[in-house]
Write a protein that holds these residues in place. Sequence first.
Motif, PDB file in Angstrom:
ATOM      1  N   PHE A 441      81.530 -36.948  40.004  1.00  0.00           N
ATOM      2  CA  PHE A 441      81.258 -35.551  39.686  1.00  0.00           C
ATOM      3  C   PHE A 441      80.088 -35.417  38.718  1.00  0.00           C
ATOM      4  O   PHE A 441      79.970 -36.180  37.749  1.00  0.00           O
ATOM      5  CB  PHE A 441      82.494 -34.909  39.044  1.00  0.00           C
ATOM      6  CG  PHE A 441      83.645 -34.687  39.989  1.00  0.00           C
ATOM      7  CD1 PHE A 441      84.161 -33.416  40.179  1.00  0.00           C
ATOM      8  CD2 PHE A 441      84.216 -35.735  40.689  1.00  0.00           C
ATOM      9  CE1 PHE A 441      85.226 -33.191  41.040  1.00  0.00           C
ATOM     10  CE2 PHE A 441      85.286 -35.531  41.547  1.00  0.00           C
ATOM     11  CZ  PHE A 441      85.796 -34.260  41.733  1.00  0.00           C
ATOM     12  N   ASN A 442      79.260 -34.410  38.970  1.00  0.00           N
ATOM     13  CA  ASN A 442      78.185 -34.025  38.053  1.00  0.00           C
ATOM     14  C   ASN A 442      77.231 -35.194  37.786  1.00  0.00           C
ATOM     15  O   ASN A 442      76.913 -35.515  36.653  1.00  0.00           O
ATOM     16  CB  ASN A 442      78.759 -33.514  36.731  1.00  0.00           C
ATOM     17  CG  ASN A 442      77.736 -32.753  35.907  1.00  0.00           C
ATOM     18  OD1 ASN A 442      76.844 -32.105  36.454  1.00  0.00           O
ATOM     19  ND2 ASN A 442      77.843 -32.819  34.596  1.00  0.00           N
ATOM     20  N   TYR A 451      82.732 -39.159  36.021  1.00  0.00           N
ATOM     21  CA  TYR A 451      84.142 -39.065  36.393  1.00  0.00           C
ATOM     22  C   TYR A 451      84.196 -39.131  37.914  1.00  0.00           C
ATOM     23  O   TYR A 451      83.475 -38.406  38.612  1.00  0.00           O
ATOM     24  CB  TYR A 451      84.715 -37.749  35.886  1.00  0.00           C
ATOM     25  CG  TYR A 451      86.065 -37.371  36.452  1.00  0.00           C
ATOM     26  CD1 TYR A 451      87.229 -37.977  35.983  1.00  0.00           C
ATOM     27  CD2 TYR A 451      86.173 -36.399  37.434  1.00  0.00           C
ATOM     28  CE1 TYR A 451      88.478 -37.607  36.482  1.00  0.00           C
ATOM     29  CE2 TYR A 451      87.411 -36.024  37.946  1.00  0.00           C
ATOM     30  CZ  TYR A 451      88.568 -36.634  37.469  1.00  0.00           C
ATOM     31  OH  TYR A 451      89.799 -36.277  37.971  1.00  0.00           O
ATOM     32  N   THR A 452      85.036 -40.004  38.448  1.00  0.00           N
ATOM     33  CA  THR A 452      85.006 -40.299  39.881  1.00  0.00           C
ATOM     34  C   THR A 452      86.428 -40.333  40.452  1.00  0.00           C
ATOM     35  O   THR A 452      87.359 -40.838  39.806  1.00  0.00           O
ATOM     36  CB  THR A 452      84.330 -41.662  40.138  1.00  0.00           C
ATOM     37  OG1 THR A 452      82.998 -41.614  39.619  1.00  0.00           O
ATOM     38  CG2 THR A 452      84.262 -41.992  41.618  1.00  0.00           C
ATOM     39  N   ILE A 453      86.595 -39.790  41.647  1.00  0.00           N
ATOM     40  CA  ILE A 453      87.847 -39.873  42.389  1.00  0.00           C
ATOM     41  C   ILE A 453      87.682 -40.928  43.485  1.00  0.00           C
ATOM     42  O   ILE A 453      86.738 -40.857  44.285  1.00  0.00           O
ATOM     43  CB  ILE A 453      88.223 -38.528  43.022  1.00  0.00           C
ATOM     44  CG1 ILE A 453      88.417 -37.457  41.941  1.00  0.00           C
ATOM     45  CG2 ILE A 453      89.476 -38.674  43.881  1.00  0.00           C
ATOM     46  CD1 ILE A 453      89.608 -37.672  41.050  1.00  0.00           C
ATOM     47  N   GLY A 506      89.478 -30.777  31.729  1.00  0.00           N
ATOM     48  CA  GLY A 506      89.663 -32.213  31.703  1.00  0.00           C
ATOM     49  C   GLY A 506      90.560 -32.642  30.553  1.00  0.00           C
ATOM     50  O   GLY A 506      90.454 -32.119  29.435  1.00  0.00           O
ATOM     51  N   ALA A 507      91.439 -33.614  30.820  1.00  0.00           N
ATOM     52  CA  ALA A 507      92.392 -34.058  29.803  1.00  0.00           C
ATOM     53  C   ALA A 507      91.713 -34.772  28.650  1.00  0.00           C
ATOM     54  O   ALA A 507      92.199 -34.746  27.522  1.00  0.00           O
ATOM     55  CB  ALA A 507      93.441 -34.967  30.444  1.00  0.00           C
ATOM     56  N   THR A 508      90.603 -35.439  28.914  1.00  0.00           N
ATOM     57  CA  THR A 508      89.830 -36.156  27.890  1.00  0.00           C
ATOM     58  C   THR A 508      88.354 -35.904  28.150  1.00  0.00           C
ATOM     59  O   THR A 508      87.984 -35.366  29.209  1.00  0.00           O
ATOM     60  CB  THR A 508      90.100 -37.673  27.946  1.00  0.00           C
ATOM     61  OG1 THR A 508      89.459 -38.223  29.106  1.00  0.00           O
ATOM     62  CG2 THR A 508      91.594 -37.977  27.995  1.00  0.00           C
ATOM     63  N   PRO A 509      87.470 -36.299  27.230  1.00  0.00           N
ATOM     64  CA  PRO A 509      86.034 -36.158  27.502  1.00  0.00           C
ATOM     65  C   PRO A 509      85.564 -36.915  28.739  1.00  0.00           C
ATOM     66  O   PRO A 509      84.528 -36.585  29.305  1.00  0.00           O
ATOM     67  CB  PRO A 509      85.379 -36.722  26.231  1.00  0.00           C
ATOM     68  CG  PRO A 509      86.394 -36.506  25.164  1.00  0.00           C
ATOM     69  CD  PRO A 509      87.715 -36.726  25.837  1.00  0.00           C
ATOM     70  N   TYR A 512      86.371 -34.774  34.101  1.00  0.00           N
ATOM     71  CA  TYR A 512      85.482 -33.631  34.339  1.00  0.00           C
ATOM     72  C   TYR A 512      86.231 -32.325  34.109  1.00  0.00           C
ATOM     73  O   TYR A 512      87.402 -32.175  34.460  1.00  0.00           O
ATOM     74  CB  TYR A 512      84.937 -33.678  35.765  1.00  0.00           C
ATOM     75  CG  TYR A 512      83.992 -32.550  36.083  1.00  0.00           C
ATOM     76  CD1 TYR A 512      82.682 -32.551  35.594  1.00  0.00           C
ATOM     77  CD2 TYR A 512      84.410 -31.455  36.837  1.00  0.00           C
ATOM     78  CE1 TYR A 512      81.819 -31.509  35.860  1.00  0.00           C
ATOM     79  CE2 TYR A 512      83.551 -30.410  37.112  1.00  0.00           C
ATOM     80  CZ  TYR A 512      82.255 -30.439  36.618  1.00  0.00           C
ATOM     81  OH  TYR A 512      81.399 -29.397  36.878  1.00  0.00           O
ATOM     82  N   THR A 513      85.542 -31.336  33.517  1.00  0.00           N
ATOM     83  CA  THR A 513      86.080 -29.994  33.323  1.00  0.00           C
ATOM     84  C   THR A 513      85.391 -29.024  34.260  1.00  0.00           C
ATOM     85  O   THR A 513      84.154 -28.932  34.280  1.00  0.00           O
ATOM     86  CB  THR A 513      85.898 -29.530  31.865  1.00  0.00           C
ATOM     87  OG1 THR A 513      86.718 -30.333  31.011  1.00  0.00           O
ATOM     88  CG2 THR A 513      86.292 -28.067  31.694  1.00  0.00           C
TER      89      THR A 513
END
Length: 831
Positions: A441-442, A451-453, A506-509, A512-513
């Motif tokens: 993402f981003n 951040y990756t799925i 997002g739960a943490t930095p 991703y938000t």
Amino acid sequence: EISTHYGEVYWTMQGDVPLPKDIVERFDGKTIAIVGYEMDQVMVRPVGQPGINPKLDVSIPFTWAYNHHYEAWLVSKFAKMTQVQAGPLDTRSHGAPVRWTALDTEEAAFLADSDIPTKQFFSEGNGGESRKSFHGYPKGFAQLLQSPTHFALTPMQIDTRNRDCGVTPADINNCTQFIPGPEPKQARYGRKPAKTNNSGLIECPCTSRFGGDPIFYPDEKTKIETHDYEIKFGGSCKRNQKVDNIAECLSAVQAAGFNATTFKNVTTSTPDLPVGCSVVLKGDVAMVTLNKITESKVECGKTGAAMTAQGTSRVGVTVKISLDEDKGSFKMSRKSKGLYCSLNHNDVLESFAMTTESDTDAQDSMQKCEKFCMESDECGACSVDCSLGSIERCQWVAIPDCGNFREWKGRIPGDISVKSPIGNATITMSGPSDVWFGAGFNATAMAYQPYTIIVNDKGVIEQKIGTCGTEADHCPGNQLASTITVLSHSVSGKVRTVTFTREMQGATPNHYTFNPKVQDTIHFITAVGRVQTFSYHRAHGPIVLSFAAESEPLCICDVGKMGHLCHSNATKCEAFDKPCAPPGVGSLQEQRNPTCNSLQYSGGLRCCTHKNILLDADQEVRPELLRYHLKFRFWFQEYTSAPANETKPKPSHRDLPRIYFQTESFAGEYDVPPAFRSKDRPIVGYPDWPLGKPTPGTTCTGNCPDGRDCECVHTITYKTTANNWRLIYAGGHCHAPSCISIELYRNDTGHEMELLCRQLPIYGKGNITHDKFDDAGYATLPPCLWGDDEGLEPSVFLPKGTPLVSIKKNRNTHTGHYGEMASWQMRGVNF
């Protein structure tokens, strides 16, 4: 060994160089005190075998190979050289996604004396001034290092030796009066002097190979101009941001990444749609409208339930995202220290200034801004803004949109606090069933550590991609704590599809938000593997997704021009927007300095990457190689710790940590434009600048621009604050042949504009038979030193918050200089 063609840039890590065995053994478990060093560049004999016959080494002038700068390390057995993520705005990496640094090993945590460094960095007085400028410290001070084992060096060199003059040791006395070789059209702003001691290549001009401006290269497509568009949620586009023709409107919508297969367009005048360019999505059809009515009460679509985005990459990975917000429910999400909003001066709703320089006051100002933002429908973010004249006493501003996150040294965690909607994201991903697939993402490259799925036959994982140094290293990074709930997981034929949910915040930095009010368009990198286990990918491709709500009109706003530096024929392009300091802090934004963005950029480090040839594509690259080495000599003494039995114990040497900041304020370089536009050609970087008017930052005396007595000076300034500094060594980076001075002042009450250090370059005369380092036209910069040695002034303690002002001056009467620098490379203590 460095081996280059004429015009070639050499800029890479040279690897670990073991220190002499006797030094390693002598200081194993002990501390060495480095009290100074020297450097040279030499051809060795036999060729390629340094150290065999050092008495036969031949020093080569900077008119042969120009040292733009270097970064060197002495490293102990408790540290190692490592490439680390730099980020796109990290000025230490000069725009590269990674940079080298020395990091401690695990064993360093168990050292008995953790106050003695395990690595030391050397980069003071580097560049064209490096060989003759003094690198040494007063008595009792040194760079301390325990158990040294090896040396590492990243030099940046530019080959400027005219090949007609020869490149071997036998040619050292040929062309002792500098004769420039071929230069690209854009070198020296296209103004070739009748006589010069310097090559136009040392300023890293952009060329027809990469980044050349249309002023010089109208047909090569090495700099292309586009418009940047923003999808507007709520309100309407500003008057100067309205798209005014249907073709541009349609093109902007098609490029935005909406989930549509059919695009229809119409031009109309109706009060039922927002003014200007808008798009309404119905199923997979996008209705694009240019509304020419002058006033409308209809606002652009607001974020709400069921915002969706979908796309498929060229490697067969599909991503669909639906955002289900709790309408009207928000919370403030604080970002890490070291960021600010690029739009922190745009449409400010309210400001909350610190009254003191304390961290407590900074927290109070940030919290007041957050409270205002939560109560304001217009507010989208709070951002730190340090344009009040002090980096320590800042303000937090409430603004509708943050824009891009930009990096700086930081004030507190919460430099940016974004108003984030509360709700859930439902994500559906599909790809090949026989291997893993994923989406980051981003991001546009793995080097940005997204951040990756990841999806495979076992399920879905969340991953923070790592980097071993470059994108090509493909390091997997770390698996994150799961925040997702899988709703379905199925395989049909050769396609695997999963649907899952997670909170928008997002739960943490590292998570991703989602916040379409701040980021309505997301860039993804997607990849597919070779096996089911997440590992090296087989293929990858990008997706761009834009969020939209069914049947709501979304406005497309033209937020300005964007330049792209490209290789020939508009290939492999890149764009950037540097975090140049705002007015009141630094000069670059106020002067619209071309280094700050890729639209104006004309020359410098971006056009000077490793192995790049600084010649136009139609200029010959000669086959003769210049082969040489960089040579360092370190001066050291024995270190003894403070005796335990003395009343006021004092060690033999105090360590000198590095103190560094840039007058070119977060840009890493800047341009010194010619004082005036010529009659036959615009100034690259300032193409619309009028005749007869001094360029930004320029002041002149005499009958200008054409009088023989005309003299012009370009000036930049920067304001910062000290942080409990006692300066012992100060060296400015002022390597251009036009450098006049670089000055550092303290500016606190009772010491208003009190000079701390003034560096005046001493230019070589070319008498190399008397002094082999006396390169004509190249600078020596004597540093400022403080201490108890005879002839030195005593050091002065600068308490935390002491205002400092740096002023840099260059001569620019007839021509300019790309990629100039004005950093302060200093050493000191904090007592």
